[in-house]
Scaffold this motif. Structure first.
Motif, short mmCIF file in Angstrom:
data_model
loop_
_atom_site.label_atom_id
_atom_site.label_comp_id
_atom_site.label_asym_id
_atom_site.label_seq_id
_atom_site.Cartn_x
_atom_site.Cartn_y
_atom_site.Cartn_z
N GLU A 37 -26.84 51.08 50.55
CA GLU A 37 -26.87 52.11 49.51
C GLU A 37 -28.28 52.65 49.30
O GLU A 37 -28.49 53.84 49.17
CB GLU A 37 -26.32 51.55 48.20
CG GLU A 37 -26.50 52.48 47.00
CD GLU A 37 -25.88 53.85 47.18
OE1 GLU A 37 -26.45 54.82 46.68
OE2 GLU A 37 -24.84 53.96 47.86
N ASP A 38 -29.29 51.76 49.27
CA ASP A 38 -30.65 52.23 49.00
C ASP A 38 -31.64 51.76 50.06
O ASP A 38 -32.83 52.01 49.96
CB ASP A 38 -31.12 51.76 47.62
CG ASP A 38 -30.93 50.27 47.42
OD1 ASP A 38 -30.93 49.53 48.43
OD2 ASP A 38 -30.78 49.84 46.28
N TYR A 39 -31.15 51.04 51.08
CA TYR A 39 -32.00 50.57 52.18
C TYR A 39 -33.18 49.75 51.68
O TYR A 39 -34.32 49.93 52.09
CB TYR A 39 -32.41 51.74 53.08
CG TYR A 39 -31.19 52.28 53.79
CD1 TYR A 39 -30.72 51.69 54.95
CD2 TYR A 39 -30.45 53.31 53.23
CE1 TYR A 39 -29.56 52.12 55.56
CE2 TYR A 39 -29.29 53.76 53.82
CZ TYR A 39 -28.84 53.15 54.98
OH TYR A 39 -27.68 53.58 55.58
N THR A 40 -32.87 48.83 50.76
CA THR A 40 -33.84 47.86 50.32
C THR A 40 -34.36 47.10 51.53
O THR A 40 -33.59 46.70 52.39
CB THR A 40 -33.17 46.85 49.36
OG1 THR A 40 -32.45 47.58 48.38
CG2 THR A 40 -34.19 45.96 48.70
N LEU A 41 -35.65 46.88 51.59
CA LEU A 41 -36.29 46.06 52.62
C LEU A 41 -36.28 46.69 54.02
O LEU A 41 -36.71 46.05 54.95
CB LEU A 41 -35.59 44.69 52.75
CG LEU A 41 -35.72 43.76 51.57
CD1 LEU A 41 -34.46 42.95 51.39
CD2 LEU A 41 -36.90 42.83 51.78
N ARG A 42 -35.81 47.90 54.15
CA ARG A 42 -35.67 48.39 55.52
C ARG A 42 -35.95 49.88 55.63
O ARG A 42 -36.06 50.60 54.65
CB ARG A 42 -34.27 48.08 56.06
CG ARG A 42 -33.16 48.67 55.24
CD ARG A 42 -31.81 48.60 55.96
NE ARG A 42 -31.16 47.31 55.83
CZ ARG A 42 -30.92 46.49 56.83
NH1 ARG A 42 -31.30 46.80 58.04
NH2 ARG A 42 -30.29 45.36 56.64
N PHE A 43 -36.07 50.31 56.87
CA PHE A 43 -36.23 51.70 57.24
C PHE A 43 -35.03 52.53 56.75
O PHE A 43 -33.89 52.09 56.81
CB PHE A 43 -36.34 51.76 58.76
CG PHE A 43 -36.09 53.08 59.39
CD1 PHE A 43 -37.08 54.05 59.44
CD2 PHE A 43 -34.85 53.37 59.96
CE1 PHE A 43 -36.84 55.27 60.04
CE2 PHE A 43 -34.60 54.58 60.54
CZ PHE A 43 -35.60 55.55 60.58
N ALA A 44 -35.31 53.74 56.23
CA ALA A 44 -34.23 54.63 55.77
C ALA A 44 -33.78 55.51 56.94
O ALA A 44 -34.54 56.34 57.42
CB ALA A 44 -34.73 55.52 54.63
N PRO A 45 -32.55 55.34 57.42
CA PRO A 45 -32.11 56.00 58.65
C PRO A 45 -31.87 57.50 58.48
O PRO A 45 -31.60 57.99 57.38
CB PRO A 45 -30.80 55.28 58.99
CG PRO A 45 -30.28 54.84 57.67
CD PRO A 45 -31.49 54.48 56.85
#
Length: 565
Positions: A37-45
């Motif tokens: 939902e918010d791409y916590t901890l990761r790259f936003a695709p």
């Protein structure tokens, strides 16, 4: 890695992807599902980033609708006088803009938040935990400040006692931060025009109908700015630096701006102008509006001080009540002032709660290998903020912000210097940002040493350890040491502690032909979810790929690639 054992295909349609992510047969890990939902901890695709540059910019700018600027400006102006306050505000704004630009660019260009940028820009995989905690502290400090302002408004408008107002301002944001960027973008876009009208309207009315208020504002001397005859003694270096130190506590705001800017669409020839405009305006450009609000805070405080006294003159609810009172029927004054305070508090505190939860989650997951869910840290952040409010933080606001600014300046200047100098001038820091576990050293001495030295010495300076004369210069100490030590450490270490590995085991480049992160999808063999190329790496023990979150939660290191020989 064999092509038959990895799933590789071009991005699917939005509907197909949604069905796959929500299907109970997907077999996805709970943590992986929540972060989609918010791409916590990761790259936003790229597949998620469907907003135009201007929608992202408007959403990001909505996050700076806070009223704390009015209190900060008022506090500086009432103490040091208008001239010193304006000089302090301008100095801080220049520093924040210059340091914020490279950070905003990297966040928007490579679609990662400030913590992920920090990891690869001098701190290392675990080293940046320290700065994540500092950023999380920023979010709950300013949540507490905004919550206090809202409680003051609720007391004036509804008669609620402050302690109850603190509770209301804290718990009302919880439903709004359950969801990520989708919900926040709608909230910010729809409330921004109303907020701007309520904030700017009364100021314009006062200046047009009573120009004398401007002269009175410009000549105000402050409590420590008298020349002995009731006049203003002119600019004072110590006063300017002390004031700018308070303003510079906001330097970490760029982290919240990047939490939105990481959802920028890819930069192309067709959207280049709009893309750059959005990045500059919503990135470092936030400080232009912030500085204007601080200056307006000085103006309104000087305007109301005769009627409400110096203590209440720093309260935005009193400032805007007086401004509305000059232009509207009395029955409408308090409702409008309370409406402005409530709208502002909601707009900023959903951002504070959201960004703070991301920072805490990042830190906890890296240190423990466990992902308890972002909402746990939303509640933790709110608990810290509520504690500060109940402790009456508003009464010692400037002291809290002055102390905090030493750490914030050291961090932001260190990362900005690594990007501007170490990457582009010395070319000792890798140009493309890296954040994945296994690719980075645990701790990089370049940023870590520079940050610890800069923040430590500036805090010592702030507490008079280096003498009373140097005490006002603590923000300068933090910025100067961070700026000098960051490239010096890179040269001394020859840049060897940035990358633990030079390849992630996948042949396809991270970036496409236009320099944007590749949108090719790979399936993580651990959580069975699909992620774009920058968010995955080869697995150490399987002929497959693993996503960045599964690498973070791998407590035994079974999937983490070994260091390059």
């Amino acid at each position: 890695m064999s092509s038959t054992e990895r799933r590789l295909r071009e991005p699917a349609g939005r509907e197909e992807r949604a069905e796959r992510e929500e299907s109970p047969q997907a077999g996805a890990d709970a943590a992986a599902r929540e972060t989609l939902e918010d791409y916590t901890l990761r790259f936003a695709p790229r597949s998620y980033r469907r907003w135009t540059p201007m929608v992202v910019a408007t959403t990001a700018m909505g996050g700076i609708a806070y009223l704390a600027d009015f209190s900060i400006g008022a506090g500086i102006g009432l103490t040091h006088g208008t001239g010193n306050a304006l000089a302090a505000i301008l100095l801080a704004a220049v520093v924040i803009f210059v340091t914020g630009f490279p950070l905003a660019y990297y966040g928007a260009r490579y679609n990662i938040d400030l913590d992920l940028i920090t990891r690869g820009s001098g701190f290392g995989y675990y080293g940046s935990v320290l700065t994540s905690v500092i950023f999380a502290s920023f979010t709950f400090i300013f949540f507490a400040l905004e919550g206090s302002i809202m409680a003051q408004g609720l007391k004036l408008g509804l008669g609620l006692p402050l302690w109850l107002g603190y509770l209301v301002s804290t718990f009302m944001v919880i439903p709004l931060v359950v969801y990520g960027m989708k919900a926040l973008s709608k909230l910010q876009v729809w409330t921004t025009p109303i907020w701007l009208l309520l904030m700017v309207g009364p100021l314009v009315y006062l200046v047009v109908t009573d120009p004398g208020t401007v002269d009175h504002w410009l000549s105000y001397a402050g409590t420590d700015g008298q020349d002995g005859h009731g006049g203003q003694s002119g600019l004072n270096t110590a006063s300017v630096l002390l004031g700018s130190g308070v303003c510079l506590s906001l330097i970490a705001q760029i982290g919240e701006q990047i939490d939105y800017l990481r959802f920028m669409p890819p930069r192309t020839d067709g959207n280049r102008r709009a893309w750059w405009t959005a990045v500059v305006v919503a990135g470092p450009g936030w400080v232009v509006l912030g500085a204007l609000k601080q200056a307006i805070g000085v103006f309104l405080a000087v305007y109301v001080i005769a009627s409400v006294g110096p203590a209440a003159a720093a309260e935005p609810i009193q400032q805007f009540k007086a401004a509305f009172d000059a232009m509207m029927p009395s029955w409408l004054v308090v409702p409008l002032a309370v409406a402005l305070v409530v709208i502002s508090q909601i707009k900023i505190n959903v951002t504070n709660a959201y960004s703070g939860s991301l920072a805490w989650t990042n830190s906890f997951t890296r240190l423990t290998g466990r992902y308890p869910g972002r909402m746990v840290f939303v509640l933790l952040n709110l608990a810290f903020a509520l504690t500060l409010m109940e402790a009456d933080m508003f009464s010692f606001l400037n002291r809290v912000l002055s102390f905090y600014s030493n750490c914030a300046i050291a961090w932001v200047v260190t990362v900005a210097t690594d990007i501007m100098v170490n990457k582009y001038v010395l070319k000792l820091s890798p140009h493309a940002p890296e954040f994945r576990r296994g690719m980075l050293y645990a701790v990089n001495p370049v940023g870590t040493v520079a940050f610890v030295a800069a923040s430590g010495l500036s805090i010592a300076t702030y507490f008079h350890a280096l003498g009373d004369t140097l005490q006002p210069y603590s923000p300068v100490v933090a910025a100067l040491i961070a700026f000098v030590l960051t490239p010096l450490m890179a040269v001394l270490t020859k840049g060897r502690y940035y990358l633990r590995r030079t390849t992630d085991g996948i042949d396809e480049p991270l970036l496409d032909a236009d320099g944007n992160p590749s949108a090719t999808l790979y399936e993580c063999h651990v959580c069975r979810q699909e992620f774009e190329r920058p968010d995955v790496a080869a697995c150490r023990t399987h002929d497959a790929v693993v996503c960045s979150l599964c690498l973070s939660t791998d407590r035994i290191g079974d999937h983490v690639l070994p260091a390059s020989v």
